[in-house]
Design a protein around this motif. Structure first.
Motif, short mmCIF file in Angstrom:
data_model
loop_
_atom_site.label_atom_id
_atom_site.label_comp_id
_atom_site.label_asym_id
_atom_site.label_seq_id
_atom_site.Cartn_x
_atom_site.Cartn_y
_atom_site.Cartn_z
N HIS A 1 11.74 5.84 -5.42
CA HIS A 1 11.07 7.21 -5.41
C HIS A 1 10.10 7.35 -4.42
O HIS A 1 9.43 6.45 -3.89
CB HIS A 1 10.65 7.59 -6.78
N GLY A 2 9.92 8.48 -4.08
CA GLY A 2 8.73 8.91 -3.27
C GLY A 2 7.48 8.57 -3.99
O GLY A 2 7.51 8.50 -5.33
N HIS B 1 1.65 11.80 -4.68
CA HIS B 1 1.60 13.00 -3.64
C HIS B 1 2.69 14.02 -3.88
O HIS B 1 2.94 14.86 -3.15
CB HIS B 1 1.93 12.61 -2.21
N ARG B 2 3.32 13.86 -5.24
CA ARG B 2 4.55 14.70 -5.45
C ARG B 2 4.01 16.24 -5.42
O ARG B 2 4.90 17.21 -5.23
CB ARG B 2 5.17 14.39 -6.81
N THR B 3 2.79 16.59 -5.94
CA THR B 3 2.45 18.03 -6.06
C THR B 3 2.28 18.42 -4.72
O THR B 3 2.70 19.49 -4.28
CB THR B 3 0.89 18.16 -6.46
N GLU C 1 7.16 19.46 -16.56
CA GLU C 1 6.32 18.62 -15.50
C GLU C 1 6.26 19.75 -14.31
O GLU C 1 5.25 19.57 -13.60
CB GLU C 1 7.28 17.39 -15.22
N LEU C 2 7.25 20.49 -14.21
CA LEU C 2 7.11 21.37 -12.91
C LEU C 2 6.00 22.42 -13.16
O LEU C 2 5.25 22.89 -12.49
CB LEU C 2 8.51 21.99 -12.96
N TYR D 1 10.22 13.15 -8.51
CA TYR D 1 10.03 13.85 -9.83
C TYR D 1 11.09 13.42 -10.64
O TYR D 1 11.29 13.95 -11.82
CB TYR D 1 10.52 15.51 -9.50
N SER D 2 11.95 12.35 -10.39
CA SER D 2 12.85 11.85 -11.38
C SER D 2 12.05 11.29 -12.60
O SER D 2 10.82 10.71 -12.59
CB SER D 2 13.42 10.46 -10.84
#
Length: 445
Positions: free
Chosen positions: A198-199, A203-205, A234-235, A397-398
């Motif tokens: 995953h990414g 830093h996903r936000t 989560e979102l 986001y998985s």
């Protein structure tokens, strides 16, 4: 301790496993198959539903609990064991699923009562005796609120088997990280993302903020197909960070103040689950609890709107952008997201943002696969729609652990298990994960 796999042995959805030990029939999960994944008829199971003594549920996603109504209709009267949050989520999730089954209302009510009567919530991290010398322990899996993995032991012989359920990734909003598993002779282990990484979740936000800033620059709509349980919450959490965290406010000025786009949760089930999440704050991770104590509720913010009724849903479908719309289902197999996509997928100003796994054979996978093809299309409610919207996928986001997360989880076990059986993954994912594990000295089947 004999294990049979009744679902998701060679695919991703429809998880269902049978443990037979000391005369007990113990089922782990009873999920619904989705997309092209095969569903094995209960009539072809090695035992009948009325012969099952216990059903353990690792979490409340439909691909792990969706066949429970059928199981009860076919005679199951055993005990249902799960964590406390999973028990709180069972009825809302199954009520929504049964709306689309054509089941008579009274039958559904009877099933609800049976589930309420038969189900028991247990704490994670404690040993419990079942019967006939079999004990069990649940531990946190970090996938959704209440998700757990379960270890069984024959206390007479010491033999043990552990079922991973679905494992989550570290640094998931609201959720404690997956716990380290206790030693076990055998591990039945999921492998959904066994072939990829995953990414960066740290830093996903920022990734979400960057995508939203670009997508909303033309005042179009952003459609986010999101599972009502887990991903929606989560979102909301991440958007709260975008709109209230000083660093994010400075980084994404186009998403602040009067320019801030309205965010709509267009999912009755998603709204109900969010309210349940709010009531279960004692099971949140420390960061989320600290935010709530400071007065910044992590799953609520100004500009977040609930779309309750069908009339309001239809008005939103026809409304102009900009707007961010979260709606189910997560794989675009039904629900309110279909109405939005039918209206918006052919508009170049629209953006579709995938934040979860799209199973083979689902419209969500078709949109992902065909978005970059000239004239790429998808069928929605039988209508062929050309994909002119921009399509984005944020793998960070998985809700599932990636290959590294899966390897880290199994290597955190104090000693190697005698054998690992990989399930809940497509063929390539299982093979890739098996190769990595075998190089580290694990025996994999």
């Amino acid at each position: 301790m004999n294990v049979s796999h009744l679902g998701a042995e060679n695919c991703v959805t429809g998880s269902c496993h049978l443990l037979q030990a000391n005369g007990l029939n113990i089922m782990v999960d009873c999920g619904l198959a989705q997309g092209d994944d095969p569903a094995r008829s209960m009539d072809r199971w090695p035992i009948q539903p009325d012969e099952i003594d216990y059903l353990f549920l690792t979490h409340a996603h439909i691909d792990h609990i969706g066949r429970l109504p059928e199981l009860i209709q076919k005679g199951f009267k055993g005990e249902i064991i799960c964590s406390h949050p999973t028990r709180a989520l069972l009825i809302p999730m199954l009520t929504d699923a049964m709306k689309f089954s054509g089941m008579p209302e009274q039958t559904a009510l009877n099933i609800h009562k049976s589930i309420d009567d038969l189900s028991w919530g247990f704490e994670c991290g404690q040993d419990f005796d079942l019967e006939k010398g079999i004990s069990f322990k649940l531990k946190r899996a970090g996938h959704i609120l209440g998700s757990s993995f379960v270890r069984f032991q024959d206390d007479h012989t010491g033999e043990s088997v552990l079922f991973s359920g679905d494992l989550g990734a570290k640094d998931t909003p609201i959720l404690p990280d997956p716990e380290a598993p206790d030693p076990a002779d055998r591990v039945i282990m999921e492998s959904t993302y066994g072939d990829r990484l995953h990414g960066d979740r740290q830093h996903r936000t920022r990734q979400l903020g960057a995508v939203l800033s670009r997508a909303l620059a033309d005042s179009g709509k952003v459609f986010i197909p999101a599972f009502s349980l887990g991903r929606t919450q989560e979102l909301i959490y991440e958007m709260d960070r975008l709109f209230s965290n000083p660093d994010c406010q400075a980084m994404f000025p186009d998403l602040q103040g009067v320019q801030r786009p309205p965010v709509f949760v267009d999912s009755p089930l998603g709204l109900e689950i969010t309210r349940i999440y709010a009531r279960l704050s004692e099971y949140w991770d420390k960061e989320a609890r600290d935010l709530k104590r400071s007065g910044d509720h992590p799953i609520d913010f100004d500009g977040l709107y609930a779309v309750e009724g069908h009339h309001d849903h239809l008005k939103l479908c026809d409304a102009a952008g900009p707007a961010v719309i979260l709606a189910g289902s997560g794989m675009c197999t039904g629900g309110r997201i279909i109405d939005h996509l039918k209206k918006g997928i052919e508009d170049p100003k629209s953006d579709i943002l995938f934040v979860g796994y799209q199973a083979a054979g689902t419209p969500g996978r078709a949109i992902q696969d065909n978005a970059e093809k000239p004239g790429g299309y998808v069928y929605l409610d039988g209508e062929r729609k050309t994909i002119r919207a921009d399509v984005h996928t944020l793998s960070g986001y998985s809700a599932h652990a990636d290959q590294k997360g899966l390897v880290d989880w199994i290597t955190s076990m104090p000693e190697k298990p005698g054998a690992i059986k990989l399930v809940h993954g497509e063929g390539g994912a299982r093979r890739a994960l098996a190769e990595v594990l075998e190089k580290q000295g694990y025996t994999v089947h």
